[in-house]
Scaffold this active site. Sequence first.
Site, short mmCIF file in Angstrom:
data_model
loop_
_atom_site.label_atom_id
_atom_site.label_comp_id
_atom_site.label_asym_id
_atom_site.label_seq_id
_atom_site.Cartn_x
_atom_site.Cartn_y
_atom_site.Cartn_z
N ASP A 390 -7.33 -6.89 4.23
CA ASP A 390 -7.11 -5.46 4.04
C ASP A 390 -7.13 -5.17 2.55
OD1 ASP A 390 -6.43 -2.86 4.72
OD2 ASP A 390 -4.28 -3.27 4.53
N GLU A 393 -11.24 -3.18 -0.83
CA GLU A 393 -12.34 -2.37 -1.42
C GLU A 393 -12.65 -2.82 -2.85
OE1 GLU A 393 -9.57 -1.17 0.10
OE2 GLU A 393 -10.61 -0.87 2.01
N ASP A 475 -7.15 3.71 8.08
CA ASP A 475 -5.93 4.44 8.39
C ASP A 475 -6.20 5.82 8.98
OD1 ASP A 475 -4.79 2.20 7.42
OD2 ASP A 475 -4.26 3.06 5.47
C1 GLC Z 1 -3.27 -0.48 4.93
C2 GLC Z 1 -4.01 -0.85 6.21
C3 GLC Z 1 -3.07 -0.79 7.39
C4 GLC Z 1 -1.87 -1.71 7.12
C5 GLC Z 1 -1.19 -1.34 5.82
C6 GLC Z 1 -0.10 -2.31 5.44
O1 GLC Z 1 -2.89 0.84 4.96
O2 GLC Z 1 -5.13 -0.06 6.41
O3 GLC Z 1 -3.72 -1.15 8.56
O4 GLC Z 1 -0.97 -1.61 8.17
O5 GLC Z 1 -2.14 -1.30 4.77
O6 GLC Z 1 -0.59 -3.58 5.30
#
Ligand code: GLC
Length: 775
Positions: A390, A393, A475
């Site tokens: 995650d 980017e 998200d």
């Molecule tokens: C980001 C991700 C989400 C995750 C969060 C905490 O917002 O997109 O899926 O729960 O980070 O790790």
Amino acid sequence: MIKARAMLGAVREYRFLGSELWVDCGDPHMRVTFLKPELVRVRIVPGGDFEEEHSWDVPLADEAFHAVEVNLQQTQHALFLNSAAFTVRIDKDTALLEMLTTDGKSFFTDASSPVWEEDRYWFTKRIENGEKYYGFGERGGRMEKQGQTMKNWATDPSEPHTAFVDPMYMAIPVYLVMSQNFAYGVYVNSTWESTFDLSKSGQLRFESLGDELDVYIAYGPQPLDVLEHLSELLGRMPMPPKWALGYHQSRWSYGNEQEVRKLVSTFREKEIPCDVIHLDIDYMDNYKVFTWDDERFPTPQRMLEDLKRKNFRVVTIIDPGVKVDPNYAVYREGMERAYFVRDARGKICSGYVWPDESVFPDFSRSEVRDWWGDWQHGLIEQGVCGIWNDMNEPTVFEKPFSLGGGRGGTLPLKAEQGAAEEVTTHAELHNLYGSQMAQASYTGMRKSKPNERAFHLTRSGFAGIQRWSASWMGDNGSCWEHLEMSMGQLINMGISGVPFVGADIGGFFGNATPELFARWIQIGSLYPFSRGHSCTGTIAQEPWQFGEEVENIAREYLSLRYRLMPYLYSVFWKASQRGYPIWRSLFLHYPEDKQTAHIDDQVLIGRYLMAAPILKPGQTARQVYLPEGTWYDWWDGYRYEGGRYILAEAPIQRMPLYVRAGAVIPMGPAMQYVDEKPLEPLSLHLFPGDKADFTLYEDDGVSLDYERGKFATTRYQLRGDDRMAEVEIFEREGNYEIPVRSLHVILRDGRHYQQKQFVDSGNARIVQFQRMIGL
Ligand code: GLC
């Protein structure tokens, strides 16, 4: 880098080298290379200085394709490079390009000369009458993209996703065009920040930083053919472990071992199928990657073993930001080896992510990828079965997370990345950061378990990400608009080459209502990647949190997913072999039916099954478009003639679902987890009325033996007329052993079911039924 303005001029000279044409057109030089009869590469660069290959190039190298026969013709005005599939025409006076089908229809035709100016270039293409544009990676808005301006720059959007959200986490410069009676697709080979602008009617404009214009054009004529060619170029999804096709449950965060143990036992007690639990950032010690918080998860290995015994796999999140902390081995080692990204002056770039001050590995270097994979090894050894990347980017917060984080930015564009012999800037590699991290993680898993398939999930990625990872749409929120948006999003991701995709079921931000959750799990249970997830601070969103009625709905639809597993797994196999999407827009199979061009609230799962989910509150009926042909209602067998809209009843328990006449759908028994039971019986559901051809794919679901030919395929052919239906079952092929089992062949002829049972040992047979139409 280009300083002055450059444009194409008249053709001064050209050289024809078999399958490639070099053209000197003033200052810029052009190379037109046919890689397959249906796939051409066009490169143009001022000064004629074509780029060398990079280690990070996504497309398959030209040499990997077999030489194709093309011929060159010329008239007074133009050069024509003809393959067996289409022609590239180069105007001698202007060097403008036009593509022509064998019956003379134009496509991907220059509207004006490309222009190079300072640090960028742009080109413009004519949009022909009636053309429709799809793909472009991960976007908001509707499925068909004319009117939109879309940036390719991997970004964690600071605003909630809306129709105008742009850019998003993935950057995939791939699109598909449906023209009058054929389709073509385009991949623009630029990792730099770039933009597709379709806001001006009749014209597509692409602008990118960098100086070499490098495009690949694939001709169909069928849209699925285009996707096959593009996926040969950009890579296909390897077969995921079969358990990854099961339901995944996630939350930010399941905060301790007890909670996780309770979660899995609730799934089993309630008999809601589930295979995978995701652990979000709070399992770590102070958000330090590759660690566990030893208060909340004191015995991870034991927990993982116990869960595995209950047939639950665990996926852990790993972010790229490494906490700056001299007592932390990952940080120390990365510093010693100079593995973190540095700015132009050689200073390590740090920024805020979850662990506050963090540094970022340069995943474009192979030794850094290997190192990361080695760190991951510990988790895999402990029993973690998959990795979720995650924030890759990468996203860097404005302020420390402990102070709220603020808006998301990224690394400095001038930061240096790449191996010594090909050092470049973050600006060139930014869009690849997510892909290269996924590559590190995926290859690391493969190395840790050499004969096991790896499951990887990523938020960011570039074209070709499907070679390493499944992805989800980031998200979203618990609102009807986002349920609806997920449809077009996932369809376009499939068109962009990424088949294993999903969106957070129930929505990430905010709180789902029981009705929203029920409608979401109905269609979400058929997402290629099916995962419920929600943000910290929101209400609990597991399938049983919304009362008994919704719980029953979740159970029923997830069970349907598991019963459909033999079908779904075979559709995944097609994706891995041919690059066909798992979730398919209707137009991919009904390209002639113009009604299908904009339908993004219905979807074909594979060739045969069509879902028409409810996407609005309070709705208990909806309009459904049935393409040409005959269709059956999945639930009650009602038969409809297609080529028209119908009104489908959809009380809260029912998501309208259809099967086309001329379908073979292999199904198995209901299961609590993938492969809980053998396929005993294997049920072959036949929907008569037209011809069908389906190949069931089977293998062990976990190892890489399938890559060495250890799999079995069985082909089924359905035919017949109004009086009889007949399925020919071909002899099973391949060398994956399947025990003798019962085969139930079920003719679902409208409301009439007929069933014949056999002992199936893989032999060929023909099964016939008398139809009872009209009875
Ligand atoms: C980001 C991700 C989400 C995750 C969060 C905490 O917002 O997109 O899926 O729960 O980070 O790790």
